[in-house]
Design a protein around this motif. Structure first.
Motif, PDB file in Angstrom:
ATOM      1  N   LEU A 150      10.574 120.902  36.188  1.00 25.81           N
ATOM      2  CA  LEU A 150      10.970 121.908  35.197  1.00 25.81           C
ATOM      3  C   LEU A 150      12.391 121.669  34.705  1.00 25.81           C
ATOM      4  O   LEU A 150      12.689 121.812  33.520  1.00 25.81           O
ATOM      5  CB  LEU A 150      10.863 123.289  35.838  1.00 25.81           C
ATOM      6  N   THR A 151      13.292 121.298  35.620  1.00 26.88           N
ATOM      7  CA  THR A 151      14.699 121.245  35.243  1.00 26.88           C
ATOM      8  C   THR A 151      15.179 119.847  34.846  1.00 26.88           C
ATOM      9  O   THR A 151      16.161 119.726  34.137  1.00 26.88           O
ATOM     10  CB  THR A 151      15.584 121.755  36.390  1.00 26.88           C
ATOM     11  N   ARG A 157      11.594 116.033  26.420  1.00 25.49           N
ATOM     12  CA  ARG A 157      11.950 116.582  25.108  1.00 25.49           C
ATOM     13  C   ARG A 157      12.851 115.628  24.361  1.00 25.49           C
ATOM     14  O   ARG A 157      12.666 115.371  23.169  1.00 25.49           O
ATOM     15  CB  ARG A 157      12.681 117.919  25.303  1.00 25.49           C
ATOM     16  N   ARG A 171       9.840 116.549  20.973  1.00 26.33           N
ATOM     17  CA  ARG A 171       9.037 117.782  20.914  1.00 26.33           C
ATOM     18  C   ARG A 171       9.936 118.978  21.184  1.00 26.33           C
ATOM     19  O   ARG A 171      10.970 118.865  21.836  1.00 26.33           O
ATOM     20  CB  ARG A 171       7.933 117.764  21.980  1.00 26.33           C
ATOM     21  N   ASP A 172       9.492 120.160  20.699  1.00 25.00           N
ATOM     22  CA  ASP A 172      10.260 121.369  20.991  1.00 25.00           C
ATOM     23  C   ASP A 172       9.981 121.850  22.401  1.00 25.00           C
ATOM     24  O   ASP A 172      10.811 122.439  23.064  1.00 25.00           O
ATOM     25  CB  ASP A 172       9.892 122.464  19.996  1.00 25.00           C
ATOM     26  N   LEU A 173       8.745 121.631  22.839  1.00 28.14           N
ATOM     27  CA  LEU A 173       8.339 122.130  24.138  1.00 28.14           C
ATOM     28  C   LEU A 173       7.520 121.024  24.784  1.00 28.14           C
ATOM     29  O   LEU A 173       6.439 120.724  24.338  1.00 28.14           O
ATOM     30  CB  LEU A 173       7.483 123.394  23.940  1.00 28.14           C
ATOM     31  N   ASP A 227       6.186 120.926  27.730  1.00 29.40           N
ATOM     32  CA  ASP A 227       5.244 121.347  28.769  1.00 29.40           C
ATOM     33  C   ASP A 227       3.849 120.867  28.402  1.00 29.40           C
ATOM     34  O   ASP A 227       3.469 120.910  27.238  1.00 29.40           O
ATOM     35  CB  ASP A 227       5.204 122.873  28.880  1.00 29.40           C
ATOM     36  N   MET A 269       4.469 125.316  37.100  1.00 26.39           N
ATOM     37  CA  MET A 269       5.830 125.350  36.568  1.00 26.39           C
ATOM     38  C   MET A 269       6.018 124.464  35.339  1.00 26.39           C
ATOM     39  O   MET A 269       6.959 124.660  34.579  1.00 26.39           O
ATOM     40  CB  MET A 269       6.824 124.937  37.661  1.00 26.39           C
ATOM     41  N   GLY A 294       2.805 124.944  31.131  1.00 27.05           N
ATOM     42  CA  GLY A 294       2.900 125.789  29.952  1.00 27.05           C
ATOM     43  C   GLY A 294       2.067 127.066  30.007  1.00 27.05           C
ATOM     44  O   GLY A 294       2.356 128.021  29.309  1.00 27.05           O
ATOM     45  N   ASN A 295       1.022 127.067  30.842  1.00 30.18           N
ATOM     46  CA  ASN A 295       0.225 128.273  31.095  1.00 30.18           C
ATOM     47  C   ASN A 295      -0.281 128.953  29.835  1.00 30.18           C
ATOM     48  O   ASN A 295      -0.155 130.157  29.668  1.00 30.18           O
ATOM     49  CB  ASN A 295       1.034 129.276  31.911  1.00 30.18           C
ATOM     50  N   THR A 296      -0.822 128.170  28.917  1.00 29.19           N
ATOM     51  CA  THR A 296      -1.384 128.745  27.707  1.00 29.19           C
ATOM     52  C   THR A 296      -2.868 128.413  27.669  1.00 29.19           C
ATOM     53  O   THR A 296      -3.224 127.244  27.767  1.00 29.19           O
ATOM     54  CB  THR A 296      -0.696 128.152  26.462  1.00 29.19           C
ATOM     55  N   GLN A 342      -5.366 127.246  26.085  1.00 26.96           N
ATOM     56  CA  GLN A 342      -5.900 126.537  24.921  1.00 26.96           C
ATOM     57  C   GLN A 342      -6.244 125.107  25.340  1.00 26.96           C
ATOM     58  O   GLN A 342      -5.643 124.565  26.264  1.00 26.96           O
ATOM     59  CB  GLN A 342      -4.880 126.529  23.791  1.00 26.96           C
ATOM     60  N   THR A 378       0.569 119.474  24.580  1.00 26.98           N
ATOM     61  CA  THR A 378       0.148 120.827  24.255  1.00 26.98           C
ATOM     62  C   THR A 378       0.218 121.682  25.513  1.00 26.98           C
ATOM     63  O   THR A 378      -0.393 121.335  26.515  1.00 26.98           O
ATOM     64  CB  THR A 378      -1.300 120.831  23.742  1.00 26.98           C
ATOM     65  N   PRO A 379       0.968 122.795  25.469  1.00 21.55           N
ATOM     66  CA  PRO A 379       0.940 123.688  26.639  1.00 21.55           C
ATOM     67  C   PRO A 379      -0.490 124.121  26.910  1.00 21.55           C
ATOM     68  O   PRO A 379      -1.176 124.586  26.000  1.00 21.55           O
ATOM     69  CB  PRO A 379       1.800 124.869  26.198  1.00 21.55           C
TER      70      PRO A 379
END
Lengths: 284, 317
Positions: free
Chosen positions: B152-153, B160, B165-167, B169, B248, B251-253, B255, B262-263
């Motif tokens: 994560l850190t 990125r 990319r913006d995100l 995850d 962690m 992205g936990n989305t 989809q 893609t999260p």
């Protein structure tokens, strides 16, 4: 013959010390018991502070506090796992998405202020309600559309069941829905995860309650009002809610004493204020 | 009695056991008692473990199938619309995510792990090998939350930067974290398998004039194949069930992951995110149990596969 004397003397000493210690403690308080608290991570800083103060006054009361999400609070009270369920809304009534919990009493403990927060690199510092609704529903996807630099907005949301999410949706978005999908959208489990995500993701926007706001992120003003105690009290900042401790029926014993300690003027105007919550008496 | 009858012939050994003595607490009945008690204890311990396993399986299955009272079989397994607040329970995206993540993890981890194993078993000097092996063993024991936090850190900001990319995850970030996690497991077991290849194979290969490279890749690795496959499956089992590190960085989305960035969500991450927030007696809760059962079934299948491979390996050697 003298072999037994030394240990025996030590035991006698220990016993008298323990008895002395116990009598000192009972002078402070004779309250005994075990309190298990689960639920909102937004209220956790307050619960932990109250726990350490209360245990100093009542050394015989064992308190264990943990936090998952608001809805877990009243649910674990219902299942009998916890004595107190910390929740960011009044769970003895229906709220959008969640039915009321029958037989549970909502004891108000604090006023929580929620803030829309952005990563440090975001230049925008004020958003209107309409702009917030459009950003969180995915209609506005670039910071330049709300007066910032040309960069995609990364939306960080809390998972379903979070009390911060319920309050933010009701009060900052005035009931409008969140987006749930997209390349620049992610969900986090707790207030702590949200904090890490906002701090480390450029161009991110999210929301969190005031005690978790750090100087590594930017708290945004909503409709020109910054998220401060002053603005809540004068009515210009609307995104706040009351945090509750749910109990099965009216609280009794140690649980009652603990809740009363949090509601007492001393705690409300002291530690609670320092943690950036607002005393209950101030807003009513 | 004369002195000679005191010398016991070998055939007579154990006679005191075969003949019933008059004393109820003689050696024979005592031994019989302890033996049978011990046997009962062992059998009941084994039965207990089996009961626990079947109990878990049955509980997960019984709670899980209640999903189908309100959700059709087709929707659960073939729809990607996971929106439980509005009554949609399409779990395909999680199942796909789990397999995609595991596959990607193995693609990243296996070649590197096998090369590490070759290095450890064939190339490195003894003193370095004796230092590296315990270090690899220690790496296996690092809690997964540590890997997740580092991902994560450190990893995600790096991704990125690299991709713009913006995100960042998503599957790739999670696969890299998992690959680093399973690397020591796969490498150490492969290392053992390679070390177990008899020296005479190598000697024969060198005697025929092959180079070290040819010996390793044409002789030693094929000979250690079943052990390496065993290592890969163990690593895979660890990757499939891993939760903390994945939750962690993925992205936990809910989809379907249409790209590496893609999260998205997998079975484990979705269960751990939602299980604490759902009503006890709701379709949502049952659906999460069913997803848990799927995960359990996949892991069990992998374990069975490992056992079968082991048997095959034993026969071949």
């Amino acid at each position: 013959m003298k072999k037994w004397f030394k240990p025996a003397a030590l035991v006698a000493l220990a016993v008298s010390l323990a008895a002395g210690g116990a009598s000192v403690a009972s002078a402070a308080s004779s309250l005994k018991g075990k309190i298990v608290i689960n639920g909102s991570s937004a209220l956790l800083p307050l619960t932990l502070q109250a726990k350490s103060e209360f245990q100093k006054l009542n050394p015989k009361v064992k308190i264990s506090a943990s936090a998952v999400s608001s809805i877990a609070g009243p649910q674990s009270v219902r299942k009998g796992i916890a004595d107190i369920g910390a929740v960011d809304w009044d769970a003895s009534t229906d709220v959008p998405g969640f039915k009321k919990f029958d037989g549970q009493v909502a004891n108000p403990v604090a006023v929580t202020v929620f803030a829309a927060v952005a990563n440090k690199n975001v230049s925008v510092s004020n958003l209107t309600t309409k702009q917030l609704q459009d950003i969180f529903s995915g209609k506005i996807t670039n910071w330049k559309d709300v007066g910032g630099s040309d960069a995609n907005i990364v939306v960080v949301n809390r998972k379903f069941g979070s009390g911060t999410r319920v309050n933010f949706q009701l009060k900052a978005l005035e009931g409008k829905d969140f987006m749930t999908k997209g390349d620049n959208y992610k969900e986090t489990g707790s207030s702590g995860d949200m904090k890490t995500a906002i701090e480390t993701t450029p161009n991110a926007i999210g929301y969190i309650d005031l005690p978790y706001v750090t100087d590594k992120m930017k708290a945004l003003s909503i409709n020109g009002a910054a998220p401060t105690e002053k603005n809540v009290l004068n009515g210009t900042y609307k995104v706040w809610g009351i945090g509750y401790f749910m109990t099965k029926g009216q609280p009794t014993g140690a649980t009652k004493a603990f809740i009363e300690y949090i509601q007492s003027a001393k705690f409300q105007n002291g530690s609670l204020k320092k943690l950036k919550f607002i005393p209950l008496a101030a807003v009513k | 009695m004369n002195a000679q009858s005191r010398v016991i012939a070998p055939a007579e050994l154990g006679n005191s056991l075969r003949q019933a003595g008059g004393d109820p607490l003689d050696r024979r009945s005592r031994l019989r008692f302890f033996n049978s008690t011990f046997k009962v204890l062992c059998v009941s311990a084994a039965v207990f473990v089996c009961l626990v396993l079947f109990g878990i399986l049955i509980l997960m299955f019984k709670t899980g199938v209640m999903t189908f009272e309100t959700v059709s079989f087709k929707e659960f397994f073939f729809s990607t619309n996971w929106d439980p607040e509005n009554g949609h329970f399409g779990a395909l995206l999680f199942i796909f995510g789990t397999f995609a993540l595991t596959g990607l993890t193995l693609v990243l981890a296996v070649p590197i792990a096998v090369l590490i194993a070759v290095f450890l078993a064939e190339i490195t000097p003894v003193w370095l090998r004796d230092t590296l092996r315990p270090i690899m063993d220690l790496l296996v024991g690092i809690p997964s939350v540590v890997y997740g936090y580092l991902g994560l850190t450190i990893l995600i900001p790096m991704l990125r930067e690299l991709t713009g990319r913006d995100l960042a995850d998503g599957l790739l970030a999670a696969a890299i974290v998992l690959a680093i996690m399973v690397l020591p497991t796969i490498a150490r077991i492969s290392d053992d398998a390679i070390s177990a290849v008899p020296k005479k194979y190598r000697d024969a290969s060198y005697a025929l004039g092959s180079t070290r490279f040819q010996t390793i890749f044409r002789v030693v690795l094929p000979a250690a194949r079943s052990g390496i496959v065993y290592a890969v499956i163990l690593g895979m089992a660890r990757a499939i069930g891993e939760t903390m590190a994945v939750v962690m960085v993925i992205g936990n989305t809910p989809q379907l992951a249409d790209s590496l960035f893609t999260p998205t969500a997998v079975l484990t991450s979705n269960i751990v995110m939602q299980i604490t927030s759902v009503e006890f007696d709701s379709t949502w809760n049952y659906a999460l149990y069913l997803m848990g059962f799927l995960l359990l079934a996949i892991s069990l299948l992998l374990i069975v596969a490992v056992r079968l491979l082991q048997k095959k390996g034993a026969k071949a050697s």
